[in-house]
Design a protein around this motif. Structure first.
Motif, PDB file in Angstrom:
ATOM      1  N   ASN A  12     -52.367 -10.077  61.044  1.00 43.53           N
ATOM      2  CA  ASN A  12     -52.453  -9.099  62.125  1.00 43.53           C
ATOM      3  C   ASN A  12     -52.040  -9.717  63.453  1.00 43.53           C
ATOM      4  O   ASN A  12     -51.369  -9.072  64.265  1.00 43.53           O
ATOM      5  CB  ASN A  12     -53.870  -8.518  62.234  1.00 43.53           C
ATOM      6  N   ALA A  13     -52.445 -10.966  63.692  1.00 37.90           N
ATOM      7  CA  ALA A  13     -52.090 -11.645  64.942  1.00 37.90           C
ATOM      8  C   ALA A  13     -50.575 -11.778  65.055  1.00 37.90           C
ATOM      9  O   ALA A  13     -49.998 -11.525  66.116  1.00 37.90           O
ATOM     10  CB  ALA A  13     -52.757 -13.018  65.009  1.00 37.90           C
ATOM     11  N   VAL A  14     -49.915 -12.141  63.978  1.00 35.32           N
ATOM     12  CA  VAL A  14     -48.460 -12.286  63.991  1.00 35.32           C
ATOM     13  C   VAL A  14     -47.790 -10.924  64.140  1.00 35.32           C
ATOM     14  O   VAL A  14     -46.858 -10.754  64.923  1.00 35.32           O
ATOM     15  CB  VAL A  14     -47.962 -13.010  62.713  1.00 35.32           C
ATOM     16  N   ASN A  15     -48.273  -9.931  63.405  1.00 41.63           N
ATOM     17  CA  ASN A  15     -47.636  -8.611  63.419  1.00 41.63           C
ATOM     18  C   ASN A  15     -47.783  -7.884  64.751  1.00 41.63           C
ATOM     19  O   ASN A  15     -46.977  -7.017  65.072  1.00 41.63           O
ATOM     20  CB  ASN A  15     -48.197  -7.741  62.288  1.00 41.63           C
ATOM     21  N   THR A  16     -48.799  -8.221  65.536  1.00 41.03           N
ATOM     22  CA  THR A  16     -49.018  -7.528  66.808  1.00 41.03           C
ATOM     23  C   THR A  16     -48.646  -8.384  68.017  1.00 41.03           C
ATOM     24  O   THR A  16     -48.788  -7.934  69.146  1.00 41.03           O
ATOM     25  CB  THR A  16     -50.495  -7.098  66.936  1.00 41.03           C
ATOM     26  N   ALA A  17     -48.154  -9.592  67.796  1.00 40.38           N
ATOM     27  CA  ALA A  17     -47.831 -10.494  68.904  1.00 40.38           C
ATOM     28  C   ALA A  17     -46.520 -10.104  69.569  1.00 40.38           C
ATOM     29  O   ALA A  17     -45.601  -9.591  68.920  1.00 40.38           O
ATOM     30  CB  ALA A  17     -47.737 -11.925  68.383  1.00 40.38           C
ATOM     31  N   SER A  18     -46.449 -10.377  70.866  1.00 46.77           N
ATOM     32  CA  SER A  18     -45.194 -10.175  71.598  1.00 46.77           C
ATOM     33  C   SER A  18     -44.244 -11.323  71.261  1.00 46.77           C
ATOM     34  O   SER A  18     -44.644 -12.325  70.648  1.00 46.77           O
ATOM     35  CB  SER A  18     -45.474 -10.179  73.099  1.00 46.77           C
ATOM     36  N   GLY A  19     -43.001 -11.195  71.682  1.00 50.93           N
ATOM     37  CA  GLY A  19     -42.036 -12.269  71.448  1.00 50.93           C
ATOM     38  C   GLY A  19     -42.501 -13.585  72.049  1.00 50.93           C
ATOM     39  O   GLY A  19     -42.365 -14.646  71.436  1.00 50.93           O
ATOM     40  N   GLY A  20     -43.053 -13.515  73.238  1.00 52.85           N
ATOM     41  CA  GLY A  20     -43.550 -14.722  73.893  1.00 52.85           C
ATOM     42  C   GLY A  20     -44.695 -15.358  73.138  1.00 52.85           C
ATOM     43  O   GLY A  20     -44.773 -16.582  73.010  1.00 52.85           O
ATOM     44  N   GLU A  21     -45.595 -14.519  72.628  1.00 50.93           N
ATOM     45  CA  GLU A  21     -46.730 -15.036  71.852  1.00 50.93           C
ATOM     46  C   GLU A  21     -46.265 -15.627  70.526  1.00 50.93           C
ATOM     47  O   GLU A  21     -46.813 -16.626  70.061  1.00 50.93           O
ATOM     48  CB  GLU A  21     -47.756 -13.928  71.620  1.00 50.93           C
ATOM     49  N   LEU A  22     -45.242 -15.033  69.913  1.00 52.43           N
ATOM     50  CA  LEU A  22     -44.701 -15.576  68.664  1.00 52.43           C
ATOM     51  C   LEU A  22     -44.098 -16.958  68.902  1.00 52.43           C
ATOM     52  O   LEU A  22     -44.280 -17.866  68.087  1.00 52.43           O
ATOM     53  CB  LEU A  22     -43.649 -14.631  68.072  1.00 52.43           C
ATOM     54  N   THR A  23     -43.394 -17.110  70.015  1.00 56.88           N
ATOM     55  CA  THR A  23     -42.823 -18.414  70.346  1.00 56.88           C
ATOM     56  C   THR A  23     -43.937 -19.436  70.525  1.00 56.88           C
ATOM     57  O   THR A  23     -43.835 -20.567  70.034  1.00 56.88           O
ATOM     58  CB  THR A  23     -41.953 -18.318  71.617  1.00 56.88           C
ATOM     59  N   LEU A  24     -45.001 -19.040  71.180  1.00 60.41           N
ATOM     60  CA  LEU A  24     -46.146 -19.923  71.363  1.00 60.41           C
ATOM     61  C   LEU A  24     -46.749 -20.314  70.009  1.00 60.41           C
ATOM     62  O   LEU A  24     -47.086 -21.484  69.784  1.00 60.41           O
ATOM     63  CB  LEU A  24     -47.200 -19.247  72.248  1.00 60.41           C
ATOM     64  N   MET A  25     -46.846 -19.353  69.093  1.00 59.49           N
ATOM     65  CA  MET A  25     -47.354 -19.640  67.744  1.00 59.49           C
ATOM     66  C   MET A  25     -46.447 -20.635  67.023  1.00 59.49           C
ATOM     67  O   MET A  25     -46.940 -21.523  66.307  1.00 59.49           O
ATOM     68  CB  MET A  25     -47.454 -18.353  66.924  1.00 59.49           C
ATOM     69  N   LEU A  26     -45.137 -20.498  67.205  1.00 57.87           N
ATOM     70  CA  LEU A  26     -44.206 -21.438  66.578  1.00 57.87           C
ATOM     71  C   LEU A  26     -44.427 -22.849  67.114  1.00 57.87           C
ATOM     72  O   LEU A  26     -44.485 -23.816  66.348  1.00 57.87           O
ATOM     73  CB  LEU A  26     -42.757 -21.002  66.808  1.00 57.87           C
ATOM     74  N   TYR A  27     -44.555 -22.968  68.431  1.00 56.74           N
ATOM     75  CA  TYR A  27     -44.813 -24.292  69.019  1.00 56.74           C
ATOM     76  C   TYR A  27     -46.116 -24.878  68.470  1.00 56.74           C
ATOM     77  O   TYR A  27     -46.162 -26.050  68.095  1.00 56.74           O
ATOM     78  CB  TYR A  27     -44.896 -24.214  70.541  1.00 56.74           C
ATOM     79  N   ASN A  28     -47.157 -24.064  68.433  1.00 52.26           N
ATOM     80  CA  ASN A  28     -48.447 -24.556  67.929  1.00 52.26           C
ATOM     81  C   ASN A  28     -48.355 -24.982  66.467  1.00 52.26           C
ATOM     82  O   ASN A  28     -48.934 -25.997  66.072  1.00 52.26           O
ATOM     83  CB  ASN A  28     -49.541 -23.502  68.119  1.00 52.26           C
ATOM     84  N   GLY A  29     -47.630 -24.217  65.663  1.00 50.53           N
ATOM     85  CA  GLY A  29     -47.434 -24.585  64.268  1.00 50.53           C
ATOM     86  C   GLY A  29     -46.677 -25.898  64.136  1.00 50.53           C
ATOM     87  O   GLY A  29     -47.041 -26.763  63.338  1.00 50.53           O
ATOM     88  N   CYS A  30     -45.649 -26.056  64.939  1.00 48.37           N
ATOM     89  CA  CYS A  30     -44.851 -27.278  64.903  1.00 48.37           C
ATOM     90  C   CYS A  30     -45.714 -28.488  65.263  1.00 48.37           C
ATOM     91  O   CYS A  30     -45.656 -29.531  64.593  1.00 48.37           O
ATOM     92  CB  CYS A  30     -43.675 -27.138  65.866  1.00 48.37           C
ATOM     93  N   LYS A  60     -47.853 -16.448  83.742  1.00 48.70           N
ATOM     94  CA  LYS A  60     -47.228 -15.892  84.952  1.00 48.70           C
ATOM     95  C   LYS A  60     -46.693 -14.488  84.689  1.00 48.70           C
ATOM     96  O   LYS A  60     -46.824 -13.602  85.529  1.00 48.70           O
ATOM     97  CB  LYS A  60     -46.108 -16.813  85.447  1.00 48.70           C
ATOM     98  N   THR A  61     -46.107 -14.285  83.525  1.00 46.18           N
ATOM     99  CA  THR A  61     -45.580 -12.968  83.164  1.00 46.18           C
ATOM    100  C   THR A  61     -46.715 -11.951  83.081  1.00 46.18           C
ATOM    101  O   THR A  61     -46.585 -10.827  83.589  1.00 46.18           O
ATOM    102  CB  THR A  61     -44.829 -13.044  81.821  1.00 46.18           C
ATOM    103  N   ARG A  62     -47.816 -12.340  82.474  1.00 46.14           N
ATOM    104  CA  ARG A  62     -48.968 -11.433  82.365  1.00 46.14           C
ATOM    105  C   ARG A  62     -49.532 -11.088  83.740  1.00 46.14           C
ATOM    106  O   ARG A  62     -49.900  -9.947  83.987  1.00 46.14           O
ATOM    107  CB  ARG A  62     -50.057 -12.051  81.496  1.00 46.14           C
ATOM    108  N   LYS A  63     -49.615 -12.086  84.615  1.00 45.65           N
ATOM    109  CA  LYS A  63     -50.131 -11.836  85.965  1.00 45.65           C
ATOM    110  C   LYS A  63     -49.246 -10.844  86.711  1.00 45.65           C
ATOM    111  O   LYS A  63     -49.735  -9.951  87.382  1.00 45.65           O
ATOM    112  CB  LYS A  63     -50.239 -13.149  86.751  1.00 45.65           C
TER     113      LYS A  63
END
Length: 133
Positions: free
Chosen positions: A13-31, A121-124
């Motif tokens: 669910n986290a992956v399916n509902t994440a924005s592009g920016g959040e997905l990139t963050l998930m990729l970095y964290n996975g790496c 910054k984008t969220r703010k």
């Protein structure tokens, strides 16, 4: 067993509902996770697991490379850093050199931390714009 399945559903669910920016963050964290595992595997002389985790990290970096927009100047600056990181992972794997993996980890961690700041910054900005509507 049920808890593990619930965790998997949550992750999906986290992956399916994440924005592009959040997905990139998930990729970095996975790496980061896979490089850290590879370092531990290397120290434990578990070379098969080390190789598998390095390959997973390399696959994530390749995915990040594919998502770069070649028309954007920053992408032209990031691509060689990704390529260097891939090289360090490959050489660290072949030579069983943890310092090369540590260097790759440093780059990816820096990318991740910078990306987190971009998202914040984008969220703010979005929140501020939404408040004025």
């Amino acid at each position: 067993m049920a808890l593990n399945k619930q965790h998997q559903v949550y992750q999906n669910n986290a992956v399916n509902t994440a924005s592009g920016g959040e997905l990139t963050l998930m990729l970095y964290n996975g790496c980061i996770k896979f490089i850290k595992k590879a370092i531990k595997d290397m120290e434990a002389k578990n070379y098969e697991a080390k190789n598998t985790n390095i390959q997973k990290a390399q696959n994530i970096i390749r995915e990040l490379m594919i998502t770069l927009d070649p028309e954007v100047e920053i992408s032209k600056q990031i691509l060689p850093l990704y390529e260097y990181t891939l090289h360090q992972l490959k050489e660290g794997n072949v030579k069983n050199d943890a310092s090369m993996l540590e260097e790759a980890l440093g780059f990816i961690t820096e990318f991740r931390d910078t990306w987190k700041q971009v998202i914040l910054k984008t969220r703010k900005k979005q929140f501020a714009q939404g408040a004025h509507v």
